[in-house]
Enzyme design. Structure first.
Site, short mmCIF file in Angstrom:
data_model
loop_
_atom_site.label_atom_id
_atom_site.label_comp_id
_atom_site.label_asym_id
_atom_site.label_seq_id
_atom_site.Cartn_x
_atom_site.Cartn_y
_atom_site.Cartn_z
N CYS A 449 23.37 -22.45 -21.32
CA CYS A 449 24.70 -22.48 -20.71
C CYS A 449 25.82 -22.94 -21.64
CB CYS A 449 24.69 -23.28 -19.41
SG CYS A 449 23.57 -24.66 -19.35
N ARG A 478 11.93 -27.49 -24.90
CA ARG A 478 12.12 -28.74 -24.17
C ARG A 478 10.99 -29.70 -24.52
NH1 ARG A 478 14.18 -26.23 -18.34
NH2 ARG A 478 16.04 -25.25 -19.21
N GLN A 496 13.27 -17.28 -20.97
CA GLN A 496 13.50 -17.00 -19.56
C GLN A 496 14.59 -15.94 -19.40
OE1 GLN A 496 14.51 -20.79 -17.86
NE2 GLN A 496 16.60 -20.77 -18.58
N ASP A 498 17.53 -15.77 -18.49
CA ASP A 498 18.65 -16.66 -18.24
C ASP A 498 19.95 -15.87 -18.17
OD1 ASP A 498 19.95 -18.99 -17.88
OD2 ASP A 498 19.55 -19.84 -19.86
N HIS A 500 24.26 -16.22 -16.97
CA HIS A 500 25.40 -16.97 -16.46
C HIS A 500 26.51 -15.99 -16.10
CE1 HIS A 500 23.19 -20.00 -18.84
NE2 HIS A 500 23.50 -20.74 -17.81
N LYS A 583 23.81 -25.53 -4.82
CA LYS A 583 22.82 -24.61 -5.37
C LYS A 583 21.94 -24.04 -4.26
CE LYS A 583 19.33 -28.18 -6.30
NZ LYS A 583 18.34 -28.71 -7.27
N HIS A 652 24.90 -20.25 -12.61
CA HIS A 652 23.66 -20.25 -13.38
C HIS A 652 22.59 -19.57 -12.52
CE1 HIS A 652 25.09 -23.76 -15.92
NE2 HIS A 652 25.82 -23.94 -14.84
#
Length: 786
Positions: A449, A478, A496, A498, A500, A583, A652
């Site tokens: 992000c 991570r 992933q 991912d 945005h 969320k 996200h």
């Protein structure tokens, strides 16, 4: 992507108290997902090779009661138990006396009894109640036994889990949580962990660390004097003690204790003192008493130990306190418990089936992936595993093209200044891989992000460009604790899907509805049902309430629209949103009815503000000259944008989340029997005789030209052995060809999932077979049939 999206931290928590304790397991067993291969009591645990441990360093550690505190157990409890429990009793008497002096006014309590079997809401039930006197458990006498028999704990105002025997303090709505729900199971297993802790303390005279619920039960960590280890012949005595406690109907008594009194109560244990001094708020915390055990814990718990009808220790291992290999070596005991014996029997059957489907076993058998200590938590994806990975990416890319996404690539490593600006450095740096480069701190990215914010803000943006949907398959890292690593479900290096989305507030509802359609498309291909849960504004949040209310309203509109179109009911999870925005959590269910959270849709108002992202609205016709004229807000917390400029909302989202984790879920969901379109072994061609080898090779070339995965077996093995090998390797179709097939240019097809074709398959012309299998692959059908 926020840390909770695809590889969220679910570290073992101190007694389920939400204390962020990292606990590193020496034998690499995942603490959140117990290995089903090891969860059978009849099997000997051979992982206890680490027999040494430093002696307890606490100056008031329990004195030894004999040469061996193992299977025989100690002769009496250590002195610290009596001293601790006496202090608890003294404080509890004072608390109870204070409660008696309080006013007990009438309060308005409404029972929310949820939905009936048909999915219709049950009528609400107002009940007479008094503050500091009436408890949620006292109202169960007014509730049908169909509901009350399965109740584990209560929930107040849809937010706070509440002990059934804890007096209510104000006007509220009370609902009941059954064992069948995830929250109910966690509370039940948390209480069972306390019973295990009590049994361990009575048996070993040990110092307890923490004991949370986990995915398939619970565990407790402890330090035993002299570095002794738990042995399998300790299990039966521990279970016998637990059984005795169940019959005693021990209550779980809650008490709030100040920090000074907590230090007096637990001063004998450096482990509890660590939690008290480092993790608790200044006002103190709660402790619970269960039998002879008094433990630091936020709760809540079941009413009493008689609710536990089936209890079993499943395994034991070693671990490090705080996940630090330089800290004390502790012993960990895993267990599982249920409110009736039938559920224990069903659980054991479930574990047997789960063991057969374990992605780690199938991954090795099918040569999909492996792990190596040269890079713990990083998957070595083999050619056949890479085929699955590529098929998933191809699927998503095809949907991106249809749905207006733009794929981007961003750097793998950023200066720490970027992470400080985004806020991740302050809250997440412990979980990053940090490097020193040219006298500055850098970090491998754990999410995309902040980089996507840089990409959005690198030039002027117009409202005409919105919504802007950025998709990124970049590699993420991570720094997961090694004890939490667990096959491909918890890794350190992953990719992933991912994305945005930068949009206006007016576009939120439409974007969320589009994401719901995306979910249905992807999860439907794999046969995954899914549930949606809206998490709203928490107590501590950023931004203004009006913005939050608008955002939550738009999410509710999208959810209601989804329900109206036949998408199923959604749940409300009040107060559990991220600090930067509400969320929606998406949970899928696999073939074993296990729940997995792969997707999260999060609204974010904070990052666009942190990075000062803005776009030109339709209020101005041309790009303004000169620099932006933002002014500081009156409270100094944010900038006020000038006329004709606005901040985008950031969404996200991930659908499959981590590809590695999703592949693990798919492996177990399909038990290694992959649908044709994603299968790494689609076709195996076997000759009846060497004379047709040239035709076998021609068949392979023709199907490979159609981008199918086709192997041939020209080895010297017998034909039955070749067929059996192909069946074990889970080829979707096995072609057996001989002189007849060569002459007629056909193939004899054996379908993996059709037993009638196993003795002798169906003779299909070659061109027809190619056409049917092309259609099967293109349509991405689940059923393996042509």
């Amino acid at each position: 992507m926020p840390s909770g999206t695809s590889s969220d931290k679910s570290e073992p928590q101190a007694n389920g108290t939400e204390l962020p304790i990292r606990s590193e397991v020496k034998d690499s067993e995942g603490s959140q997902r117990v290995d089903p291969n090891d969860l059978q009591k009849v099997k000997t645990n051979k992982s206890q090779k680490n027999q040494s441990s430093s002696a307890l360093e606490s100056p008031s550690a329990p004195k030894s009661k004999g040469p061996d505190t193992s299977s025989a157990g100690i002769s009496r409890l250590p002195d610290f138990v009596a001293e601790r429990n006496d202090l608890f009793s003294e404080l509890k008497r004072k608390h109870d006396a204070e409660v008696l002096t309080k006013d007990h006014p009438v309060i308005q309590v409404v029972l929310d009894l949820g939905f009936d079997k048909n999915g219709s809401p049950r009528p609400e039930m107002p009940v007479a109640a008094k503050a500091w006197e009436s408890t949620p458990g006292s109202f169960l006498k007014h509730v049908d036994k169909e509901i009350s028999s399965d109740v584990v704990v209560a929930k107040v105002d849809g937010k706070e889990l509440w002990d059934l025997d804890r007096p209510l303090e104000r006007d509220c709505r009370v609902s009941y949580i059954p064992f069948s729900s995830p929250e109910g199971r966690n509370v039940f297993w948390h209480s069972s962990a306390h019973v295990l802790g009590e049994a361990a303390e009575c048996h070993y005279g040990c110092l307890l660390s923490h004991g949370p619920p986990v995915e398939q039960g619970f565990f407790y960590d402890m330090a035993i004097e002299g570095g002794q280890v738990v042995k399998e012949n300790d299990w039966s005595p521990l279970e016998s003690k637990a059984s005795k406690f169940f019959k005693e109907k021990q209550s779980f008594d809650r008490l709030h204790v100040s920090i000074p009194d907590l230090k007096k109560m637990f001063g004998y244990s450096k482990y509890k003192m660590y939690y008290i001094e480092n993790l608790l708020p200044p006002e103190g915390s709660t402790v619970y008493r269960c039998g002879s055990l008094v433990d630091l814990c936020l709760g809540p718990h079941i009413q009493n130990t008689s609710k536990i009808k089936a209890f079993q220790i499943m395994k034991n291992s070693s671990c490090y306190f705080r996940g630090d290999k330089d800290d004390d070596s502790l012993q960990r005991i895993y267990g599982v418990a249920f409110p009736d014996k039938k559920q224990m029997t069903e659980h054991k059957k479930f574990l047997e089936e789960a063991a057969k489907r374990d992605h780690r076993r199938i991954g090795i058998e099918q040569e999909l992936f492996f792990f190596n200590d040269v890079s713990p938590g990083s998957t070595f994806l083999l050619p056949h595993g890479t085929r699955i990975f590529n098929a998933l990416q191809k699927l998503l890319r095809s949907e991106y093209q249809k749905r207006g996404y733009s794929e981007v690539q961003s750097p793998n490593m950023y200066d720490s200044d970027l992470w400080k600006k985004s806020g991740h450095w302050q809250h997440y740096s412990e979980d990053m891989f940090v490097l020193d480069v040219e006298k500055k701190k850098w970090a491998l990215k754990p999410m995309n992000c902040p980089g996507h914010c840089i990409m959005f803000g690198h030039r002027e943006r117009s409202y005409r460009e919105l919504p802007l949907r950025m998709a990124d398959f970049g590699v993420l890292h991570r720094n997961e604790a090694s004890g939490a690593l667990n096959g491909m479900t918890r890794v350190r290096k992953f990719q992933q899907d991912d994305t945005h989305i930068f949009c206006t507030q007016d576009q939120i509802t439409e974007e969320i509805e589009g994401l719901f359609d995306f979910l249905k498309c992807i999860y439907g291909l794999f046969g995954f049902p899914f549930r949606l849960k809206l998490s709203t504004r928490p107590d501590k949040f950023l931004g203004d309430i009006k913005t939050w209310d608008i955002a939550e309203s738009k999410l509710k509109d999208a959810l209601n629209s989804f329900t109206a179109s036949g998408g199923g009911q959604w749940e409300l999870n009040e107060g559990d949103g991220a600090f930067y925005g509400p969320k929606i959590d998406i949970t899928i269910s696999d073939a074993l009815r296990r729940d997995w959270q792969c997707a999260t849709i999060q609204l974010d108002f904070q990052l666009p503000q942190n990075f000062e992202l803005e776009y030109m609205t339709g209020e101005i016709a041309a790009k303004p000259k000169g620099p932006a004229t933002d002014e500081a807000a009156t409270d100094g917390s944010a900038k006020v944008l000038g006329p004709g400029r606005a901040r985008p909302v950031m969404v996200h989202r991930a659908i499959v989340g981590s590809f590695e984790r999703f592949m693990a879920i798919l492996t177990e969901h399909f038990a290694g029997k992959w649908p044709f379109w994603i299968s790494p072994r689609q076709i195996l061609v076997i000759p009846v005789m060497p004379a047709v080898n040239d035709y076998v090779e021609e068949v392979q070339r023709l199907f490979k030209a159609q981008k199918m995965h086709v192997d041939i077996d020209l080895s010297g093995n017998t034909m039955p052995k070749k067929i059996r090998t192909g069946q074990l390797q889970q080829y979707n179709f096995i072609f057996v060809v001989g002189a007849q097939e060569k002459a007629s240019r056909s193939v004899n097809i054996r379908n993996r999932d059709d037993q009638e074709t196993q003795a002798k398959g169906e003779l299909v012309p070659l061109d027809e077979a190619i056409g049917k299998l092309k259609a099967l692959k293109k349509e991405r059908r689940l059923i393996n049939a042509i």
